[in-house]
Design a protein around this motif. Structure first.
Motif, PDB file in Angstrom:
ATOM      1  N   UNK A 292       0.860  -1.171   0.000  1.00  0.00           N
ATOM      2  CA  UNK A 292       0.000   0.000   0.000  1.00  0.00           C
ATOM      3  C   UNK A 292       0.907   1.234   0.000  1.00  0.00           C
ATOM      4  N   UNK A 293       0.402   2.388  -0.422  1.00  0.00           N
ATOM      5  CA  UNK A 293       1.242   3.593  -0.414  1.00  0.00           C
ATOM      6  C   UNK A 293       1.651   3.957   1.019  1.00  0.00           C
ATOM      7  N   UNK A 294       2.932   4.229   1.202  1.00  0.00           N
ATOM      8  CA  UNK A 294       3.443   4.564   2.539  1.00  0.00           C
ATOM      9  C   UNK A 294       4.582   5.562   2.416  1.00  0.00           C
ATOM     10  N   UNK A 295       4.721   6.398   3.443  1.00  0.00           N
ATOM     11  CA  UNK A 295       5.784   7.421   3.473  1.00  0.00           C
ATOM     12  C   UNK A 295       7.065   6.812   4.033  1.00  0.00           C
ATOM     13  N   UNK A 296       8.177   6.814   3.259  1.00  0.00           N
ATOM     14  CA  UNK A 296       9.442   6.288   3.789  1.00  0.00           C
ATOM     15  C   UNK A 296       9.886   7.025   5.039  1.00  0.00           C
ATOM     16  N   UNK A 297       9.718   8.371   5.067  1.00  0.00           N
ATOM     17  CA  UNK A 297      10.145   9.139   6.236  1.00  0.00           C
ATOM     18  C   UNK A 297       9.343   8.746   7.477  1.00  0.00           C
ATOM     19  N   UNK A 298       8.032   8.515   7.304  1.00  0.00           N
ATOM     20  CA  UNK A 298       7.204   8.139   8.445  1.00  0.00           C
ATOM     21  C   UNK A 298       7.597   6.756   8.974  1.00  0.00           C
ATOM     22  N   UNK A 299       7.929   5.822   8.057  1.00  0.00           N
ATOM     23  CA  UNK A 299       8.364   4.482   8.477  1.00  0.00           C
ATOM     24  C   UNK A 299       9.614   4.583   9.338  1.00  0.00           C
ATOM     25  N   UNK A 300      10.568   5.414   8.920  1.00  0.00           N
ATOM     26  CA  UNK A 300      11.822   5.571   9.668  1.00  0.00           C
ATOM     27  C   UNK A 300      11.570   6.212  11.033  1.00  0.00           C
TER      28      UNK A 300
ATOM     29  N   UNK B 241      16.865  12.629   2.509  1.00  0.00           N
ATOM     30  CA  UNK B 241      16.782  13.519   1.355  1.00  0.00           C
ATOM     31  C   UNK B 241      15.520  13.204   0.542  1.00  0.00           C
ATOM     32  N   UNK B 242      14.598  12.454   1.161  1.00  0.00           N
ATOM     33  CA  UNK B 242      13.333  12.085   0.511  1.00  0.00           C
ATOM     34  C   UNK B 242      12.279  13.104   0.927  1.00  0.00           C
ATOM     35  N   UNK B 243      11.601  13.739  -0.004  1.00  0.00           N
ATOM     36  CA  UNK B 243      10.543  14.704   0.347  1.00  0.00           C
ATOM     37  C   UNK B 243       9.449  14.037   1.182  1.00  0.00           C
ATOM     38  N   UNK B 244       8.860  14.774   2.107  1.00  0.00           N
ATOM     39  CA  UNK B 244       7.849  14.203   3.001  1.00  0.00           C
ATOM     40  C   UNK B 244       6.611  13.715   2.256  1.00  0.00           C
ATOM     41  N   UNK B 245       6.307  14.369   1.107  1.00  0.00           N
ATOM     42  CA  UNK B 245       5.091  13.960   0.383  1.00  0.00           C
ATOM     43  C   UNK B 245       5.307  12.683  -0.446  1.00  0.00           C
ATOM     44  N   UNK B 246       6.558  12.208  -0.556  1.00  0.00           N
ATOM     45  CA  UNK B 246       6.863  11.019  -1.374  1.00  0.00           C
ATOM     46  C   UNK B 246       6.304   9.758  -0.712  1.00  0.00           C
ATOM     47  N   UNK B 247       5.644   8.952  -1.541  1.00  0.00           N
ATOM     48  CA  UNK B 247       5.132   7.661  -1.053  1.00  0.00           C
ATOM     49  C   UNK B 247       5.609   6.537  -1.980  1.00  0.00           C
ATOM     50  N   UNK B 248       5.708   5.342  -1.411  1.00  0.00           N
ATOM     51  CA  UNK B 248       6.171   4.189  -2.173  1.00  0.00           C
ATOM     52  C   UNK B 248       5.262   3.004  -1.849  1.00  0.00           C
ATOM     53  N   UNK B 249       5.029   2.141  -2.829  1.00  0.00           N
ATOM     54  CA  UNK B 249       4.196   0.948  -2.601  1.00  0.00           C
ATOM     55  C   UNK B 249       5.015  -0.076  -1.812  1.00  0.00           C
ATOM     56  N   UNK B 250       4.611  -0.325  -0.574  1.00  0.00           N
ATOM     57  CA  UNK B 250       5.341  -1.277   0.265  1.00  0.00           C
ATOM     58  C   UNK B 250       4.429  -1.775   1.370  1.00  0.00           C
ATOM     59  N   UNK B 251       4.896  -2.777   2.117  1.00  0.00           N
ATOM     60  CA  UNK B 251       4.243  -3.228   3.341  1.00  0.00           C
ATOM     61  C   UNK B 251       4.924  -2.465   4.470  1.00  0.00           C
ATOM     62  N   UNK B 252       4.291  -1.428   4.966  1.00  0.00           N
ATOM     63  CA  UNK B 252       4.954  -0.538   5.927  1.00  0.00           C
ATOM     64  C   UNK B 252       5.363  -1.271   7.198  1.00  0.00           C
ATOM     65  N   UNK B 253       4.560  -2.246   7.632  1.00  0.00           N
ATOM     66  CA  UNK B 253       4.907  -2.974   8.861  1.00  0.00           C
ATOM     67  C   UNK B 253       6.156  -3.815   8.658  1.00  0.00           C
ATOM     68  N   UNK B 254       6.231  -4.538   7.521  1.00  0.00           N
ATOM     69  CA  UNK B 254       7.404  -5.383   7.253  1.00  0.00           C
ATOM     70  C   UNK B 254       8.641  -4.522   6.995  1.00  0.00           C
ATOM     71  N   UNK B 255       8.458  -3.441   6.273  1.00  0.00           N
ATOM     72  CA  UNK B 255       9.581  -2.541   5.999  1.00  0.00           C
ATOM     73  C   UNK B 255      10.118  -1.957   7.303  1.00  0.00           C
ATOM     74  N   UNK B 256       9.192  -1.531   8.177  1.00  0.00           N
ATOM     75  CA  UNK B 256       9.608  -1.001   9.469  1.00  0.00           C
ATOM     76  C   UNK B 256      10.295  -2.054  10.322  1.00  0.00           C
ATOM     77  N   UNK B 257       9.865  -3.327  10.193  1.00  0.00           N
ATOM     78  CA  UNK B 257      10.495  -4.407  10.954  1.00  0.00           C
ATOM     79  C   UNK B 257      11.967  -4.551  10.587  1.00  0.00           C
ATOM     80  N   UNK B 258      12.304  -4.395   9.310  1.00  0.00           N
ATOM     81  CA  UNK B 258      13.709  -4.470   8.878  1.00  0.00           C
ATOM     82  C   UNK B 258      14.531  -3.381   9.556  1.00  0.00           C
ATOM     83  N   UNK B 259      14.010  -2.138   9.540  1.00  0.00           N
ATOM     84  CA  UNK B 259      14.757  -1.019  10.137  1.00  0.00           C
ATOM     85  C   UNK B 259      14.876  -1.196  11.645  1.00  0.00           C
TER      86      UNK B 259
END
Length: 652
Positions: free
Chosen positions: A503-511, A533-551
């Motif tokens: 689903x669309x998710x903000x990389x900055x918010x995940x971090x 260096x990623x703009x706050x409005x940028x979104x990417x298609x990902x699983x935010x929970x799994x992506x956050x688990x990696x970080x």
């Protein structure tokens, strides 16, 4: 009203059945107690020697002495039952205390004696003892082979008692493998032999069938009723009472549980029978459960010698009483016990596959000899007639195809053996790691919880120490939760059920969320910060929970291995053009050269003294693959460790 009438009818019917079975068991016990083998009675002299031997039946020298004495007396007097009894005494001793080699030798002697005196029913009792010995030693292949051999012998000789015993043994073996459907089918086949062996009590088989059904199932009670109808001995009746009490206790039926416990106790008193401390404790436990006397029930459950029965009873008591710690610890112990049994069964499976491979090799040698014979035959036929040459060629091609097919099967079997070995080693390593990693936080939680909960100990603790103990409990609880989550993730990955939801998710918010999750764990002398260096409005298609688990896993590792300095989280669209790059950089001890890939394997830890199972980085790599990215260690960074997660952005 209908349920009350039904209960009264059931009670009256069972009371009448039990009365008739009790009267029959007394008459049967008086006759059976003085007989051994072939329906013959033992003489008073032999019975006196046998009763004297029972006082020291756990001593090998004593058992051998009395066995030889009874056998010598029986040969002089021509009593076949005495010779069978002497052989059975050795068999019973080796079943409980001897080696498999001695048990098999004793069984061979039992077979010869039973054939000489014409008492094959006692031989089948010996077969049951040998099967029980194999089960205790987890020699599954030997047990199945022995049962199949005796079944074929009994079928050939139309020995219905032998067929019944073989079916019963198959039921036991499949129950051990937790294949309950096959176990039920074989026990039902054993019951079907009843018309051919009317002198045989089938109550134990009915009890075994009842245990295979859930306590709430009507089938469990139906088979107990059948068992009570055919009970012929005191032991049969007592075992049935015990199973009734167990069944109703699990249903929390107080009236029926107390009734069967009382009937069991009265039955023992009337016959002056000592059932033993464990059976007494078991019946008291059933009564305590039905009366919701949980502390007493737990105490009696802990007296049970059978580990699986003990853990199952404790888990049930914890679940019914609301004692979650007792329930979870008992369930954990039960799972650990089953896993250990499964490990042994895996070893057995490997041995069975190896034996099959050896048999295949023997068949291959045999086929080679056959091929040699075919060549000679073909040569002779060629000399005689052309037609013979054609026939020989056809046969040769056919056999050659069979050899290729068998060679392919042997190769597949060898691959399966290697796969089982690797699986067994992985499971063994997993159990070793889990045993330590689960026990450590649990001990800390239980120990410090006890200090905080007991008034006397709490008075001796300052407020500062209480706060510290609470923090320790909290950190160990989170450690245990992380461990359980890691185990569940690995299980899902192994079973192929691991899913990601894009689903669309903000990389900055995940971090930022990952930073917030671990920030309280970070010592005060370490700076934890995030740049992007990623703009706050940028979104990417990902699983935010799994992506956050990696970080989060990257950050957890960094906190473990950094004593002072800083931990830097960064998100970038420029480091790897066309891709999104997450990185966690620390000023810790770093990763030694040559370990860059090893650390991503399961159960691998650079320092065994550090907390954790060695699963975190392995899970990170699997998550990155599921998301179409990659995880790696930046080997160009020398100031500590820098872990990088490269995420695709094709769907931005």
């Amino acid at each position: 009203m209908i349920s009350v009438i039904s209960n009264i009818f059931h009670t009256g019917r069972m009371g009448l059945t039990m009365l008739l079975c009790g009267l029959f068991s007394v008459a049967y016990g008086q006759n059976a107690g003085a007989q051994r083998g072939g329906g013959q009675r033992l003489s008073k002299e032999l019975m006196a020697v046998y009763q004297a031997s029972q006082k020291s039946k756990e001593n090998y020298d004593s058992v051998v002495f009395y066995s030889e004495k009874i056998d010598g007396m029986a040969q002089k007097s021509g009593e076949g039952a005495g010779r069978v009894l002497a052989a059975k005494m050795l068999l019973e001793y080796f079943r409980d205390y001897g080696t498999t080699e001695n048990m098999e030798k004793a069984m061979g002697n039992m077979r010869e004696v039973c054939r000489e005196v014409g008492d094959m029913s006692s031989y089948q009792e010996g077969v049951a003892m040998l099967c029980e010995h194999y089960r205790r030693k987890h020699l599954t292949a030997a047990a199945f082979d022995m049962v199949l051999r005796t079944y074929n012998e009994a079928k050939k000789e139309n020995d219905h008692y032998g067929i019944f015993q073989a079916y019963s043994n198959y039921g036991l073996l499949y129950a051990d493998r937790r294949d309950y459907d096959k176990a039920k089918s074989y026990y039902q086949l054993a019951l079907a032999e009843q018309p051919h062996i009317p002198q045989m009590s089938l109550a134990p088989t009915c009890i075994s069938l009842s245990k295979l059904y859930d306590a709430e199932s009507d089938s469990a009670l139906i088979y107990l009723d059948k068992g009570m109808a055919v009970a012929r001995s005191m032991q049969d009746t007592l075992l049935l009472y015990e199973q009734y009490a167990r069944l109703y206790a699990r249903q929390m039926d107080k009236a029926n549980t107390e009734r069967y416990c009382a009937m069991w106790s009265d039955y023992c008193k009337v016959r002056s029978y000592d059932a033993g401390q464990e059976r007494q404790a078991r019946m008291e436990m059933y009564g305590n459960i039905a009366n919701k006397q949980w502390a007493a029930a737990e105490k009696k459950a802990r007296e049970l010698s059978d580990e699986l029965e003990r853990y199952t009873a404790l888990a049930f008591i914890g679940r019914q009483s609301g004692n979650k710690m007792l329930e979870y610890s008992a369930d954990a112990s039960r799972l650990a016990y089953l896993d250990s049994v499964q490990t042994v069964m895996s070893h057995v499976a490997v041995e069975e596959m190896a034996a099959k491979s050896r048999m295949d090799e023997q068949r291959a040698v045999k086929h080679k000899e056959e091929m040699r014979t075919l060549w000679i035959t073909a040569f002779i036929i060629i000399l005689l007639v052309v037609v013979g040459c054609i026939v020989a060629t056809i046969l040769f091609r056919k056999k050659n195809e069979e050899l290729k097919k068998e060679e392919a099967e042997r190769k597949k079997d060898r691959e399966e053996v290697e796969k089982l070995k690797r699986s067994n080693e992985t499971q063994k390593l997993f159990l070793q790691n889990m045993s330590h990693e689960i026990r450590t936080p649990l001990n800390a939680i239980c120990g410090f919880s006890q200090i905080l909960c007991e008034p006397q100990m709490r008075e001796m603790v300052t407020d500062e120490e209480m706060t510290k103990y609470g923090q320790i409990i909290n950190s160990n609880t989170e450690l245990l939760l992380t461990l359980v989550n890691d185990i569940l993730d690995i299980s899902e990955m192994e079973s192929g059920k691991y899913k990601v939801f894009l689903e669309p998710a903000s990389p900055n918010m995940i971090c930022k969320q990952a930073q917030s999750t671990v920030s309280y764990r970070c010592p005060n002398n370490i700076k934890l910060y995030f740049t992007t260096d990623v703009p706050d409005h940028t979104k990417v298609m990902t699983d935010s929970r799994r992506c956050g688990q990696v970080i989060i896993n990257f950050l957890t590792n960094a906190i473990k291995h950094t004593r002072e300095g800083e931990i830097h989280i960064h998100a970038s669209l420029t480091e790897n053009p066309g891709k999104l790059t997450f990185s966690v950089t620390d000023t810790g001890e770093g990763v030694p050269a040559g370990q860059e890939e090893k650390i991503f394997k399961r159960f691998e830890k650079l320092e065994n003294s550090k907390n954790g199972t060695g699963l975190g980085l392995s899970i990170c790599r699997n998550i990155s693959k599921a998301l179409g990215g990659e995880v790696k260690l930046d080997t160009s960074y020398k100031g500590g460790a820098r872990f990088v997660f490269i995420h695709p952005i094709d769907s931005m």
